[in-house]
Design an enzyme around this catalytic site. Structure first.
Site, PDB file in Angstrom:
ATOM      1  N   PRO A 174      23.979   1.101  -1.256  1.00  0.00           N
ATOM      2  CA  PRO A 174      22.949   1.812  -0.492  1.00  0.00           C
ATOM      3  C   PRO A 174      21.844   0.928   0.076  1.00  0.00           C
ATOM      4  O   PRO A 174      20.700   0.926  -0.380  1.00  0.00           O
ATOM      5  CB  PRO A 174      22.408   2.816  -1.521  1.00  0.00           C
ATOM      6  CG  PRO A 174      22.587   2.112  -2.830  1.00  0.00           C
ATOM      7  CD  PRO A 174      23.874   1.339  -2.687  1.00  0.00           C
ATOM      8  N   CYS A 175      22.181   0.192   1.120  1.00  0.00           N
ATOM      9  CA  CYS A 175      21.232  -0.733   1.724  1.00  0.00           C
ATOM     10  C   CYS A 175      20.039  -0.003   2.337  1.00  0.00           C
ATOM     11  O   CYS A 175      18.992  -0.621   2.555  1.00  0.00           O
ATOM     12  CB  CYS A 175      21.929  -1.640   2.730  1.00  0.00           C
ATOM     13  SG  CYS A 175      22.920  -0.787   3.943  1.00  0.00           S
ATOM     14  N   HIS A 176      20.166   1.303   2.562  1.00  0.00           N
ATOM     15  CA  HIS A 176      19.020   2.053   3.073  1.00  0.00           C
ATOM     16  C   HIS A 176      17.886   2.109   2.048  1.00  0.00           C
ATOM     17  O   HIS A 176      16.747   2.383   2.394  1.00  0.00           O
ATOM     18  CB  HIS A 176      19.436   3.470   3.488  1.00  0.00           C
ATOM     19  CG  HIS A 176      19.983   4.301   2.390  1.00  0.00           C
ATOM     20  ND1 HIS A 176      21.298   4.199   1.961  1.00  0.00           N
ATOM     21  CD2 HIS A 176      19.400   5.235   1.599  1.00  0.00           C
ATOM     22  CE1 HIS A 176      21.494   5.043   0.971  1.00  0.00           C
ATOM     23  NE2 HIS A 176      20.359   5.678   0.727  1.00  0.00           N
TER      24      HIS A 176
END
Length: 168
Positions: A131-133
């Protein structure tokens, strides 16, 4: 979330499907060893090329429910040691939480590599599952996010998760 890393030869049969979610349609590509990549949101559905594997259906549902899950991620060729370390840290950021690029860098023992963390995350083929967000600027601002929707999608994902953005 737990990642199970698998390495493919590049000769595996690849299947694809559109997955429906509260924030649109996402395309997933996988082989017998695991998820090769995903992208989204998409404007239209792609024709499914086989049955959705149970592990992918469970992981997809679990992500959108905020539950912990395990997913096999598949890569060809193997990731660099740096990218692997970054993805492992990012995959452990809990649903609804955030870390700064600098904190991710410090977590892998490279406190001055915040830009390198950003570069590794730009090449992330498994958004949501890695989850790079959930990685933000040191000042608490939203920085860089790929795809057509960019920062608007990053903000929407963090709102969906109920993230409390604080300086880190």
């Amino acid at each position: 979330m737990a990642i199970v890393w698998q390495y493919a030869t590049g000769k595996e049969a690849v299947q694809r499907a559109t997955l429906s979610a509260p924030l649109g349609l996402w395309e997933a590509l996988w082989c017998d060893r695991g998820l090769l990549m995903m992208s989204g949101p998409q404007e239209k559905e792609v024709e499914r090329e086989g049955a959705l594997p149970a592990w992918l259906a469970r992981a997809w549902e679990s992500y959108w429910s905020g539950d912990i899950f395990e997913v096999p991620l598949c890569t060809v060729p193997p990731l660099s040691e740096f990218a692997h370390s970054v993805y492992e840290v990012v995959a452990r950021i809990p649903f609804g939480c955030v870390l700064s690029y600098g904190r991710v860098a410090a977590s892998i023992g490279r406190p001055h590599a915040a830009r390198g963390v950003g570069s590794a995350l730009r090449r992330n083929r498994w958004p949501l599952f890695v989850p790079c967000h959930r990685v933000i600027g040191a000042d608490g601002s939203l920085k860089g996010y790929g795809g057509k929707e960019g920062l608007a999608l990053k903000a929407a994902l963090l709102r969906f998760e109920g993230a409390k953005i604080t300086r880190s």
